[in-house]
Design a protein around this motif. Structure first.
Motif, PDB file in Angstrom:
ATOM      1  N   CYS A 191      36.455 143.143  -1.389  1.00 50.75           N
ATOM      2  CA  CYS A 191      36.081 141.850  -1.334  1.00 50.75           C
ATOM      3  C   CYS A 191      37.139 140.919  -0.884  1.00 50.75           C
ATOM      4  N   ALA A 192      37.812 140.960  -2.249  1.00 47.44           N
ATOM      5  CA  ALA A 192      38.675 139.977  -2.835  1.00 47.44           C
ATOM      6  C   ALA A 192      39.958 139.883  -1.634  1.00 47.44           C
ATOM      7  N   PHE A 193      40.926 140.949  -1.528  1.00 51.75           N
ATOM      8  CA  PHE A 193      41.572 141.339  -0.244  1.00 51.75           C
ATOM      9  C   PHE A 193      40.911 141.172   1.247  1.00 51.75           C
ATOM     10  N   VAL A 194      39.473 141.312   1.432  1.00 47.94           N
ATOM     11  CA  VAL A 194      39.477 140.866   2.515  1.00 47.94           C
ATOM     12  C   VAL A 194      39.335 139.338   2.745  1.00 47.94           C
ATOM     13  N   LEU A 195      38.914 138.456   2.402  1.00 45.64           N
ATOM     14  CA  LEU A 195      39.050 136.675   1.896  1.00 45.64           C
ATOM     15  C   LEU A 195      40.849 136.706   1.782  1.00 45.64           C
ATOM     16  N   THR A 196      41.388 137.030   1.430  1.00 46.79           N
ATOM     17  CA  THR A 196      42.545 136.652   1.402  1.00 46.79           C
ATOM     18  C   THR A 196      43.850 137.036   2.067  1.00 46.79           C
ATOM     19  N   SER A 197      43.019 138.138   3.223  1.00 41.34           N
ATOM     20  CA  SER A 197      43.681 138.769   4.401  1.00 41.34           C
ATOM     21  C   SER A 197      43.396 137.320   5.678  1.00 41.34           C
ATOM     22  N   LEU A 198      42.104 137.043   5.357  1.00 41.42           N
ATOM     23  CA  LEU A 198      42.143 135.557   5.977  1.00 41.42           C
ATOM     24  C   LEU A 198      42.496 134.738   5.525  1.00 41.42           C
ATOM     25  N   ALA A 199      43.033 133.833   4.920  1.00 43.30           N
ATOM     26  CA  ALA A 199      43.314 133.007   4.200  1.00 43.30           C
ATOM     27  C   ALA A 199      44.672 132.697   4.348  1.00 43.30           C
ATOM     28  N   VAL A 200      45.116 134.430   4.432  1.00 45.70           N
ATOM     29  CA  VAL A 200      46.873 134.476   4.867  1.00 45.70           C
ATOM     30  C   VAL A 200      46.512 134.460   6.620  1.00 45.70           C
ATOM     31  N   ALA A 201      45.510 134.216   7.181  1.00 39.25           N
ATOM     32  CA  ALA A 201      46.232 134.700   8.844  1.00 39.25           C
ATOM     33  C   ALA A 201      45.691 133.632   9.427  1.00 39.25           C
ATOM     34  N   THR A 202      44.510 133.209   8.959  1.00 43.31           N
ATOM     35  CA  THR A 202      43.642 132.089   9.860  1.00 43.31           C
ATOM     36  C   THR A 202      43.938 130.457   8.426  1.00 43.31           C
ATOM     37  N   ARG A 203      43.376 129.133   9.293  1.00 41.08           N
ATOM     38  CA  ARG A 203      43.088 128.342   8.721  1.00 41.08           C
ATOM     39  C   ARG A 203      42.348 128.284   7.906  1.00 41.08           C
ATOM     40  N   TRP A 204      40.987 128.214   8.465  1.00 41.77           N
ATOM     41  CA  TRP A 204      39.794 128.441   8.690  1.00 41.77           C
ATOM     42  C   TRP A 204      39.429 129.244   6.961  1.00 41.77           C
ATOM     43  N   GLY A 205      40.102 130.231   7.634  1.00 41.99           N
ATOM     44  CA  GLY A 205      39.815 131.701   6.044  1.00 41.99           C
ATOM     45  C   GLY A 205      40.263 130.575   4.621  1.00 41.99           C
ATOM     46  N   ARG A 206      41.508 129.778   5.386  1.00 47.43           N
ATOM     47  CA  ARG A 206      42.164 129.654   3.812  1.00 47.43           C
ATOM     48  C   ARG A 206      41.634 128.467   2.884  1.00 47.43           C
ATOM     49  N   ASP A 207      40.631 128.359   4.182  1.00 42.69           N
ATOM     50  CA  ASP A 207      39.804 126.809   3.618  1.00 42.69           C
ATOM     51  C   ASP A 207      37.934 126.965   2.944  1.00 42.69           C
ATOM     52  N   LEU A 208      38.089 128.769   3.392  1.00 43.85           N
ATOM     53  CA  LEU A 208      36.605 129.378   2.943  1.00 43.85           C
ATOM     54  C   LEU A 208      36.967 129.642   1.589  1.00 43.85           C
ATOM     55  N   LEU A 209      38.119 130.181   1.405  1.00 42.00           N
ATOM     56  CA  LEU A 209      38.534 131.023  -0.199  1.00 42.00           C
ATOM     57  C   LEU A 209      38.769 129.994  -0.818  1.00 42.00           C
ATOM     58  N   PHE A 210      39.187 128.864  -0.866  1.00 46.63           N
ATOM     59  CA  PHE A 210      39.400 127.552  -1.325  1.00 46.63           C
ATOM     60  C   PHE A 210      38.417 127.452  -2.027  1.00 46.63           C
ATOM     61  N   THR A 211      37.612 126.519  -0.949  1.00 49.60           N
ATOM     62  CA  THR A 211      36.136 125.833  -1.058  1.00 49.60           C
ATOM     63  C   THR A 211      34.895 126.703  -2.019  1.00 49.60           C
ATOM     64  N   LEU A 212      35.194 128.456  -1.707  1.00 50.63           N
ATOM     65  CA  LEU A 212      33.895 129.479  -2.427  1.00 50.63           C
ATOM     66  C   LEU A 212      34.655 129.214  -3.776  1.00 50.63           C
ATOM     67  N   THR A 213      36.195 129.745  -4.061  1.00 49.46           N
ATOM     68  CA  THR A 213      36.724 129.759  -5.146  1.00 49.46           C
ATOM     69  C   THR A 213      36.204 128.460  -6.280  1.00 49.46           C
ATOM     70  N   ALA A 214      36.380 127.255  -5.626  1.00 46.75           N
ATOM     71  CA  ALA A 214      36.200 126.055  -6.055  1.00 46.75           C
ATOM     72  C   ALA A 214      34.990 126.052  -6.613  1.00 46.75           C
ATOM     73  N   MET A 215      33.701 126.961  -5.964  1.00 48.18           N
ATOM     74  CA  MET A 215      32.810 126.933  -6.330  1.00 48.18           C
ATOM     75  C   MET A 215      31.848 127.778  -7.293  1.00 48.18           C
ATOM     76  N   LEU A 216      32.371 129.189  -6.835  1.00 44.04           N
ATOM     77  CA  LEU A 216      31.522 130.202  -7.644  1.00 44.04           C
ATOM     78  C   LEU A 216      32.870 130.113  -8.958  1.00 44.04           C
ATOM     79  N   ASN A 217      33.926 130.289  -9.114  1.00 46.19           N
ATOM     80  CA  ASN A 217      34.650 130.830 -10.104  1.00 46.19           C
ATOM     81  C   ASN A 217      34.621 130.062 -11.356  1.00 46.19           C
ATOM     82  N   PRO A 218      34.549 128.741 -11.530  1.00 43.06           N
ATOM     83  CA  PRO A 218      33.678 128.644 -13.059  1.00 43.06           C
ATOM     84  C   PRO A 218      32.363 128.358 -13.448  1.00 43.06           C
ATOM     85  N   LEU A 219      31.630 129.106 -12.359  1.00 45.09           N
ATOM     86  CA  LEU A 219      30.426 129.628 -12.707  1.00 45.09           C
ATOM     87  C   LEU A 219      29.793 131.487 -13.529  1.00 45.09           C
ATOM     88  N   PRO A 220      29.816 131.177 -14.762  1.00 45.62           N
ATOM     89  CA  PRO A 220      29.499 132.434 -15.611  1.00 45.62           C
ATOM     90  C   PRO A 220      28.920 134.073 -15.097  1.00 45.62           C
TER      91      PRO A 220
END
Length: 289
Positions: A106-135
């Motif tokens: 899943c990480a490589f799929v999201l990262t590939s989308l983030a590298v390929a498209t701008r909306w994929g980058r926005d999606l990864l940054f948003t989800l990471t900011a929301m869910l990464n701090p969550l234990p």
């Protein structure tokens, strides 16, 4: 026209015989070479810790609070002799591999989308900011509601613990690839998946390996904590459940034996798996020292 002989400059000719005595490096004794070995020094640190443990346990003289190292070693040997500890470790590792592999994919799929498209980058940054701090352990009650009392709940929290740190590390590695190397790849016709596989991943491999190690550590800790809270999965309990059961039955030596196996597995994976992978790739290529 007469030829002019070019004589060598004497100030750039050096021989071993001309090295001043004060600059010569004296040969090291066998003791110094042994002491400079990292494995020996770390072994001495572990031995000092075990000796301190034994001394404190004997002074306290309370097996329920702190068993001695000898008692823990006997419990560890007994657990392997009966086959209980290997069986519990196998259950935990099988769950861990399922969750870890799914999280990496899943990480490589999201990262590939983030590298390929701008909306994929926005999606990864948003989800990471929301869910990464969550234990991850905080999602266990929801996982039980969604996936029931089975392995699905455990795999879900493991994916959460692996996905975000690995995706961040991989994206950071991709973004640190020099622009010159990117342009060279484009000139050779690398696009899409070939661009990611043949250029970005090899160039960003140090960051990717770091993310894999962090994701492994997070997943291992999350699994043991989830088993301590959740208990047996599908009627089968792993190392966390082994520790929890023996704590309830006041077998503190077995609790320490289970913790020792958790530590040993973590060290073995870090040194044997990731250490070997680093030696064969980034250290061999000179991209990491």
């Amino acid at each position: 026209m007469s030829s002019i002989a070019v004589l060598p400059r004497p100030d750039v000719e050096y021989t071993l015989q001309n090295v001043p005595a004060e600059l010569a490096v004296p040969p090291q004794s066998p003791w110094h070479r042994l002491w400079n070995h990292d494995g020996l020094r770390r072994t001495l640190v572990v031995a000092a810790f075990l000796l301190l443990w034994e001394i404190i346990a004997r002074i306290q003289n309370n097996d329920l609070m702190l068993p001695t190292f000898g008692q823990t070693a006997l419990a560890l040997v007994d657990g392997f002799r009966t086959g209980e500890l290997p069986a519990k470790a196998a259950i935990s590792l099988s769950l861990l591999l399922k969750g870890y592999a799914t999280g990496v994919a899943c990480a490589f799929v999201l990262t590939s989308l983030a590298v390929a498209t701008r909306w994929g980058r926005d999606l990864l940054f948003t989800l990471t900011a929301m869910l990464n701090p969550l234990p991850p352990i905080a999602l266990l009650p929801l996982a039980l509601l969604w996936f029931g009392l089975g392995q699905g709940s455990m795999v879900f929290v493991l994916v959460h613990s692996v996905l975000w740190p690995l995706a961040l590390a991989t994206l950071t590695g991709f973004q640190s690839v020099p622009a010159t190397l990117r342009m060279a790849g484009r000139n050779y016709g690398l696009t899409g998946t070939r661009y990611v596989l043949h250029l970005l991943i090899p160039a960003a491999l140090p960051s990717i390996l770091s993310g894999l190690k962090i994701g492994w550590a997070f997943a291992w800790r999350t699994l043991i904590a989830a088993e301590l809270v959740f208990g047996a999965s599908s009627g089968k309990g792993g190392l966390g459940w082994y520790i929890f059961q023996n704590r309830n039955e006041l077998y503190t030596d077995k609790v320490f034996a289970g913790l020792a196996v958790v530590i040993a597995i973590g060290l073995a994976v870090d040194l044997l798996v990731f250490g070997t992978l680093e030696k064969l790739t980034v250290r061999r290529w000179g991209t990491q020292h």
